[in-house]
Design a protein around this motif. Structure first.
Motif, PDB file in Angstrom:
ATOM      1  N   TRP A  40      -0.096 -45.640  28.606  1.00  0.00           N
ATOM      2  CA  TRP A  40      -0.908 -45.596  27.065  1.00  0.00           C
ATOM      3  C   TRP A  40      -0.741 -47.014  26.850  1.00  0.00           C
ATOM      4  CZ3 TRP A  40       3.587 -42.418  28.501  1.00  0.00           C
ATOM      5  CH2 TRP A  40       3.022 -41.206  29.007  1.00  0.00           C
ATOM      6  N   LYS A  41      -1.162 -48.093  27.300  1.00  0.00           N
ATOM      7  CA  LYS A  41      -1.447 -49.515  27.150  1.00  0.00           C
ATOM      8  C   LYS A  41      -0.028 -50.288  26.755  1.00  0.00           C
ATOM      9  CE  LYS A  41      -6.203 -48.918  25.564  1.00  0.00           C
ATOM     10  NZ  LYS A  41      -6.984 -49.251  24.642  1.00  0.00           N
ATOM     11  N   ASN A  42       0.676 -49.898  26.075  1.00  0.00           N
ATOM     12  CA  ASN A  42       1.834 -50.533  25.561  1.00  0.00           C
ATOM     13  C   ASN A  42       3.341 -49.677  25.674  1.00  0.00           C
ATOM     14  OD1 ASN A  42       1.335 -48.694  23.425  1.00  0.00           O
ATOM     15  ND2 ASN A  42       1.490 -50.285  21.757  1.00  0.00           N
ATOM     16  N   CYS A  43       3.640 -48.813  26.485  1.00  0.00           N
ATOM     17  CA  CYS A  43       4.757 -48.356  26.505  1.00  0.00           C
ATOM     18  C   CYS A  43       5.371 -48.219  27.906  1.00  0.00           C
ATOM     19  CB  CYS A  43       4.708 -46.562  26.056  1.00  0.00           C
ATOM     20  SG  CYS A  43       3.927 -46.424  24.551  1.00  0.00           S
ATOM     21  N   LEU A  44       6.680 -48.571  27.837  1.00  0.00           N
ATOM     22  CA  LEU A  44       7.308 -48.713  29.097  1.00  0.00           C
ATOM     23  C   LEU A  44       7.863 -47.273  29.475  1.00  0.00           C
ATOM     24  CD1 LEU A  44       9.596 -51.403  30.980  1.00  0.00           C
ATOM     25  CD2 LEU A  44      10.214 -48.854  30.900  1.00  0.00           C
TER      26      LEU A  44
END
Length: 119
Positions: free
Chosen positions: A46-50
């Motif tokens: 989701w582009k920016n979640c680890l």
């Protein structure tokens, strides 16, 4: 910033791009999660979640201003004896962490429960 490198280069790039204010907190949380759940694979979604996963997604990290939120996808199945999980959704629960003196015992317990509930 010294930290245990991920097997996933995209995760290492993500960590390297964290701002200096949140990076120490993020890395301390990550170390705690991985110590309790060494079976986890890490990936960026989701582009920016680890996201920590095994055969399914278990925990998503969301970095915000001055905090890191951990979303436990099956959080309602966790025994929240520490009272740190928030939310009223049908499955997910969130643990918000704002300082380096967070309850590491609680986080490790939630992680271990998450993995145990997979089976």
């Amino acid at each position: 910033m010294k930290y245990a490198k991920s097997k996933n280069d995209i995760v290492n790039e993500y960590i390297g791009d964290l701002n200096d204010e949140i990076a120490p907190l993020f890395l301390e949380i990550r170390a705690c999660v991985l110590a309790a759940g060494p079976a986890f694979n890490e990936s960026i979604k989701w582009k920016n979640c680890l996201v920590y996963a095994t055969t399914k997604n278990h925990i998503q990290t969301v970095v915000g201003k001055g905090k890191v939120s951990l979303i436990f996808f099956e959080g309602t199945a966790l025994n929240d004896k520490y009272g740190l999980l928030e939310g009223d959704g049908s499955k997910a629960r969130t643990m918000r962490i704002t300082s380096l003196d967070f309850n590491k015992t609680a986080l490790k317990d939630y992680v271990k429960q998450t993995l145990k509930n997979e089976k």
